[in-house]
Design a protein around this motif. Sequence first.
Motif, mmCIF file in Angstrom:
data_model
loop_
_atom_site.group_PDB
_atom_site.id
_atom_site.type_symbol
_atom_site.label_atom_id
_atom_site.label_comp_id
_atom_site.label_asym_id
_atom_site.label_seq_id
_atom_site.Cartn_x
_atom_site.Cartn_y
_atom_site.Cartn_z
ATOM 1 N N LEU A 77 -7.030 -5.749 2.870
ATOM 2 C CA LEU A 77 -5.884 -6.535 3.332
ATOM 3 C C LEU A 77 -5.781 -7.859 2.592
ATOM 4 C CD1 LEU A 77 -5.743 -5.988 7.179
ATOM 5 C CD2 LEU A 77 -4.023 -5.368 5.495
ATOM 6 N N SER A 78 -6.902 -8.477 2.296
ATOM 7 C CA SER A 78 -6.899 -9.733 1.545
ATOM 8 C C SER A 78 -6.306 -9.539 0.155
ATOM 9 C CB SER A 78 -8.312 -10.303 1.422
ATOM 10 O OG SER A 78 -8.842 -10.554 2.693
ATOM 11 N N VAL A 79 -6.695 -8.461 -0.497
ATOM 12 C CA VAL A 79 -6.152 -8.171 -1.836
ATOM 13 C C VAL A 79 -4.655 -7.905 -1.749
ATOM 14 C CG1 VAL A 79 -6.196 -6.491 -3.729
ATOM 15 C CG2 VAL A 79 -8.331 -7.371 -2.793
ATOM 16 N N LEU A 80 -4.234 -7.146 -0.741
ATOM 17 C CA LEU A 80 -2.800 -6.880 -0.580
ATOM 18 C C LEU A 80 -2.014 -8.154 -0.294
ATOM 19 C CD1 LEU A 80 -2.785 -3.517 1.378
ATOM 20 C CD2 LEU A 80 -1.935 -3.935 -0.935
ATOM 21 N N ALA A 95 8.211 -3.358 2.831
ATOM 22 C CA ALA A 95 6.795 -3.356 2.456
ATOM 23 C C ALA A 95 6.075 -4.551 3.059
ATOM 24 C CB ALA A 95 6.650 -3.365 0.943
ATOM 25 N N THR A 96 6.708 -5.710 3.046
ATOM 26 C CA THR A 96 6.108 -6.902 3.640
ATOM 27 C C THR A 96 5.990 -6.747 5.150
ATOM 28 O OG1 THR A 96 7.013 -8.260 1.860
ATOM 29 C CG2 THR A 96 6.314 -9.412 3.859
ATOM 30 N N ALA A 97 7.040 -6.195 5.787
ATOM 31 C CA ALA A 97 6.995 -5.968 7.236
ATOM 32 C C ALA A 97 5.880 -4.970 7.586
ATOM 33 C CB ALA A 97 8.346 -5.465 7.729
ATOM 34 N N SER A 98 5.703 -3.953 6.769
ATOM 35 C CA SER A 98 4.627 -2.983 7.002
ATOM 36 C C SER A 98 3.265 -3.648 6.853
ATOM 37 C CB SER A 98 4.734 -1.820 6.016
ATOM 38 O OG SER A 98 5.938 -1.134 6.198
ATOM 39 N N GLY A 101 2.624 -5.629 9.950
ATOM 40 C CA GLY A 101 2.298 -4.726 11.056
ATOM 41 C C GLY A 101 0.888 -4.169 10.953
ATOM 42 N N ILE A 102 0.507 -3.747 9.759
ATOM 43 C CA ILE A 102 -0.851 -3.211 9.553
ATOM 44 C C ILE A 102 -1.900 -4.294 9.804
ATOM 45 C CG2 ILE A 102 -2.437 -2.337 7.792
ATOM 46 C CD1 ILE A 102 -0.046 -0.789 6.626
ATOM 47 N N ILE A 104 -1.631 -6.940 11.797
ATOM 48 C CA ILE A 104 -1.711 -7.187 13.240
ATOM 49 C C ILE A 104 -2.458 -6.054 13.933
ATOM 50 C CG2 ILE A 104 -0.343 -7.354 15.360
ATOM 51 C CD1 ILE A 104 1.744 -8.899 13.676
ATOM 52 N N PHE A 105 -2.126 -4.814 13.585
ATOM 53 C CA PHE A 105 -2.781 -3.655 14.206
ATOM 54 C C PHE A 105 -4.288 -3.661 13.947
ATOM 55 C CE2 PHE A 105 -4.316 0.745 13.795
ATOM 56 C CZ PHE A 105 -4.167 1.137 15.114
ATOM 57 N N LEU A 106 -4.691 -3.859 12.709
ATOM 58 C CA LEU A 106 -6.124 -3.846 12.383
ATOM 59 C C LEU A 106 -6.849 -5.044 12.989
ATOM 60 C CD1 LEU A 106 -6.149 -2.492 8.731
ATOM 61 C CD2 LEU A 106 -6.768 -1.314 10.828
ATOM 62 N N SER A 107 -6.160 -6.167 13.141
ATOM 63 C CA SER A 107 -6.771 -7.320 13.813
ATOM 64 C C SER A 107 -7.041 -7.007 15.272
ATOM 65 C CB SER A 107 -5.853 -8.540 13.704
ATOM 66 O OG SER A 107 -5.677 -8.905 12.371
#
Length: 116
Positions: A77-80, A95-98, A101-102, A104-107
């Motif tokens: 996620l940091s690299v992305l 893509a930014t919204a995804s 979302g990813i 927030i979900f993984l957090s």
Amino acid sequence: TYFAGQEQQVRLIYQGQLLQDDAQTLASLNLVHNCVLHCHISQNAAQGVAGGPRPGDQVQVALNVGSLMVPLLVLMLSVLWYCQIQYRQFFTAPATASLVGITIFLSLVAFGVYRR
């Protein structure tokens, strides 16, 4: 009685302590009624009652892949996020919204796992 022929492979654990003395009975260990006693059965033959690792023995460390998942996901996620900030022109709004979302979900998943 329960592990005939496997006495050297069976270890009992009570309250996080390995019960070392094989000559003692369960009654002599002052175990309370309905206590939890863990039984560990080794797949490898024990090294002997006098025991202890010998200098020539190999040490094997089990790699827990599950414990590496959260740091790996944080790194990805940091690299992305770095790429999204540096190369904004390549990231569309969906893509930014995804990515948001990813993240927030993984957090939430990570905090839920480590909250226990």
